[in-house]
Design an enzyme around this catalytic site. Structure first.
Site, PDB file in Angstrom:
ATOM      1  N   GLY A  13       0.947  -2.655   1.227  1.00 56.58           N
ATOM      2  CA  GLY A  13       2.021  -2.719   2.407  1.00 56.58           C
ATOM      3  C   GLY A  13       1.564  -3.813   3.352  1.00 56.58           C
ATOM      4  N   ALA A  24      -5.630 -19.377   7.124  1.00 54.83           N
ATOM      5  CA  ALA A  24      -7.238 -19.723   7.042  1.00 54.83           C
ATOM      6  C   ALA A  24      -7.638 -20.016   5.469  1.00 54.83           C
ATOM      7  CB  ALA A  24      -7.802 -18.771   7.664  1.00 54.83           C
ATOM      8  N   VAL A  26      -5.629 -21.168   3.203  1.00 48.88           N
ATOM      9  CA  VAL A  26      -5.164 -22.504   2.663  1.00 48.88           C
ATOM     10  C   VAL A  26      -5.750 -23.472   3.405  1.00 48.88           C
ATOM     11  CG1 VAL A  26      -3.071 -24.012   2.841  1.00 48.88           C
ATOM     12  CG2 VAL A  26      -2.914 -21.415   2.292  1.00 48.88           C
ATOM     13  N   ARG A  27      -5.964 -23.539   4.680  1.00 46.94           N
ATOM     14  CA  ARG A  27      -6.697 -24.688   5.451  1.00 46.94           C
ATOM     15  C   ARG A  27      -8.204 -24.918   5.026  1.00 46.94           C
ATOM     16  NH1 ARG A  27      -3.302 -25.019  11.170  1.00 46.94           N
ATOM     17  NH2 ARG A  27      -1.350 -25.797  10.147  1.00 46.94           N
ATOM     18  N   ARG A  74       4.697  -4.008  -5.058  1.00 47.59           N
ATOM     19  CA  ARG A  74       3.904  -3.263  -5.901  1.00 47.59           C
ATOM     20  C   ARG A  74       4.258  -3.661  -7.477  1.00 47.59           C
ATOM     21  NH1 ARG A  74       1.474  -0.107  -2.267  1.00 47.59           N
ATOM     22  NH2 ARG A  74       2.592   0.435  -0.435  1.00 47.59           N
ATOM     23  N   GLY A 104      -5.175  -3.397   0.474  1.00 50.57           N
ATOM     24  CA  GLY A 104      -5.793  -2.326   0.701  1.00 50.57           C
ATOM     25  C   GLY A 104      -6.652  -1.931  -0.837  1.00 50.57           C
ATOM     26  N   ASP A 105      -7.008  -0.639  -0.958  1.00 48.35           N
ATOM     27  CA  ASP A 105      -7.771  -0.250  -1.921  1.00 48.35           C
ATOM     28  C   ASP A 105      -7.247  -0.500  -3.193  1.00 48.35           C
ATOM     29  OD1 ASP A 105      -9.977   0.581  -0.689  1.00 48.35           O
ATOM     30  OD2 ASP A 105      -9.484   2.706  -0.513  1.00 48.35           O
ATOM     31  N   GLY A 106      -5.918  -0.340  -3.478  1.00 49.90           N
ATOM     32  CA  GLY A 106      -5.192  -0.528  -4.486  1.00 49.90           C
ATOM     33  C   GLY A 106      -5.193  -1.920  -4.984  1.00 49.90           C
ATOM     34  N   THR A 127      -4.665  -3.819   6.219  1.00 50.05           N
ATOM     35  CA  THR A 127      -3.847  -2.517   6.103  1.00 50.05           C
ATOM     36  C   THR A 127      -4.057  -2.050   7.506  1.00 50.05           C
ATOM     37  OG1 THR A 127      -3.604  -0.350   5.569  1.00 50.05           O
ATOM     38  CG2 THR A 127      -5.752  -1.404   5.246  1.00 50.05           C
ATOM     39  N   ASP A 129      -3.929   0.840   8.635  1.00 49.55           N
ATOM     40  CA  ASP A 129      -4.322   2.171   8.447  1.00 49.55           C
ATOM     41  C   ASP A 129      -6.031   2.181   8.730  1.00 49.55           C
ATOM     42  OD1 ASP A 129      -1.745   3.223   7.899  1.00 49.55           O
ATOM     43  OD2 ASP A 129      -2.667   3.131   5.595  1.00 49.55           O
ATOM     44  N   ASP A 131      -8.352   2.130   6.861  1.00 53.53           N
ATOM     45  CA  ASP A 131      -8.975   3.341   5.851  1.00 53.53           C
ATOM     46  C   ASP A 131      -9.792   2.551   4.862  1.00 53.53           C
ATOM     47  OD1 ASP A 131      -6.679   1.883   4.477  1.00 53.53           O
ATOM     48  OD2 ASP A 131      -5.907   3.837   3.970  1.00 53.53           O
ATOM     49  N   ARG A 173      -1.630   7.203   7.122  1.00 53.50           N
ATOM     50  CA  ARG A 173      -1.687   7.997   5.711  1.00 53.50           C
ATOM     51  C   ARG A 173      -2.872   9.207   5.986  1.00 53.50           C
ATOM     52  NH1 ARG A 173      -2.280   3.975   0.674  1.00 53.50           N
ATOM     53  NH2 ARG A 173      -4.081   3.117   1.907  1.00 53.50           N
ATOM     54  N   HIS A 218       4.071  17.706  32.049  1.00 55.59           N
ATOM     55  CA  HIS A 218       4.383  17.137  30.935  1.00 55.59           C
ATOM     56  C   HIS A 218       3.416  16.585  29.863  1.00 55.59           C
ATOM     57  CE1 HIS A 218       3.343  13.736  33.527  1.00 55.59           C
ATOM     58  NE2 HIS A 218       3.093  12.699  32.311  1.00 55.59           N
ATOM     59  N   GLN A 254       5.522   0.326  13.585  1.00 57.12           N
ATOM     60  CA  GLN A 254       3.908   0.126  13.776  1.00 57.12           C
ATOM     61  C   GLN A 254       3.412  -0.928  12.889  1.00 57.12           C
ATOM     62  OE1 GLN A 254       1.896   4.412  14.081  1.00 57.12           O
ATOM     63  NE2 GLN A 254       3.868   4.492  13.438  1.00 57.12           N
TER      64      GLN A 254
END
Length: 322
Positions: A13, A24, A26-27, A74, A104-106, A127, A129, A131, A173, A218, A254
């Site tokens: 994602g 960063a 690349v440079r 993916r 991320g983890d994947g 990511t 998240d 996470d 997630r 409210h 988001q």
């Protein structure tokens, strides 16, 4: 001696700040005398040969942009031994001796597989998240929270005008960090996260009724994506309290937008660290943040770590939401 070459890709994602990390990498690489290749659309780019050598100006004016200029995708084929071998062979043909993987983890599992095929990889946690267990902070998290906060503030205007209860689902997630910190920032009456067992009567209805008794009219309830059921929760609240209740799922808004200062700075520091590791032919690492300092871990060690939810902050949120 031939010029050292590395590559950089974004996977999984998208997250605000990924472009700052790419810039960063690349440079930093060019400043160390390396060739730097951009790989497009994640690991798919290594299979399709969708790669381009980048220069200093290739990454001009991207630090403020959301998403990823390298695109992301993916890759089911990459998740096979044949796919990993094909990607490694392509890196060798190109002369690439290391790859920076932002995701991320994947994505980190893919980086470990490529390292095992002889191409050292370093991961950067990107990511929204937050996470990734090995890192207390992931690139994109701050921007996502600020976006969620801004959206909930707008929803609150309507809730206040109509004496309503708004039940708002934020992303994350199975991780409740966005919900927790956004909930505190918007003064939510209740925050529901997957890490803490909840009871609607005790943790939502009782709190609304208690607040009603002190004059509040409210309410905002923030619900993590891993909890979900916001429509059911809103219906239940209206049935039990008589307060008109509406559900809102903020969704992918988001994930977009210009990254905050924190995301730009952290991504830049992590990108620099990743290249410094590859300069020394050190791979199979994940760059992370610990106690506010940039560190790195073995990928397998990082993947085996267990994420710790900030229960103390959650309890603080509960205390002050009266």
């Amino acid at each position: 001696m031939s010029q050292k070459a590395i590559a950089v890709l974004t996977s999984g994602g998208d997250a605000p700040g990924m472009n700052a990390a790419v810039r960063a990498v690349v440079r930093t690489g060019i400043s160390k005398g390396m060739k730097v290749y951009g790989v497009y659309r994640g690991y798919n780019g290594l299979l399709a040969g969708d790669v381009k050598e980048l220069n200093l100006r290739s990454v001009s004016d991207i630090i403020h942009r959301g998403g990823t200029v390298l695109y992301t995708a993916r890759s089911p084929r990459y998740n096979t031994p044949e796919g990993v071998k094909q990607a490694a062979d392509f890196c060798r043909e190109l002369g690439v001796s290391g790859v920076v993987v932002i995701g991320g983890d994947g994505s980190f599992r893919g980086a470990r597989d490529l390292t095992n095929e002889g191409i050292p990889c370093v991961g950067i946690p990107g990511t929204i998240d937050n996470d990734i267990a090995c890192s207390e902070y992931t690139v994109g998290f701050d921007t996502a929270m600020n976006t969620a906060m801004e959206m909930v503030d707008k929803i609150r205007d309507t809730a206040q005008s109509h004496d309503r209860c708004s039940v708002v689902e934020v992303m994350g997630r199975r991780c409740g960090d966005i919900a927790l910190q956004t909930g505190i920032a918007v003064g939510a009456a209740a925050i529901l996260v997957p890490e803490v067992e909840y009871d609607l009567e005790r943790d939502v209805i009782a709190r609304i009724l208690e607040n009603q008794s002190t004059g509040k009219k409210h309410f905002i309830i923030v619900v993590a994506e891993g909890v979900g059921k916001v429509n059911e929760i809103a219906t239940y609240i209206q049935t039990r309290t008589g307060i008109e209740s509406r559900a809102t799922i903020l969704g992918h808004v988001q994930r977009g937008g210009s990254p905050t200062l924190r995301d730009r700075v952290v991504a830049s520091a992590m990108g620099h660290r990743a290249v410094s590791l590859l300069e020394q032919d050190i791979g199979n690492r994940v760059v992370a943040m610990k106690n506010g300092v940039i560190v790195d871990y073995d990928i397998t060690e990082a993947l085996n770590m267990k994420r710790v939810f900030d229960k103390e902050l959650y309890d603080i949120a509960h205390t002050i939401s009266i």
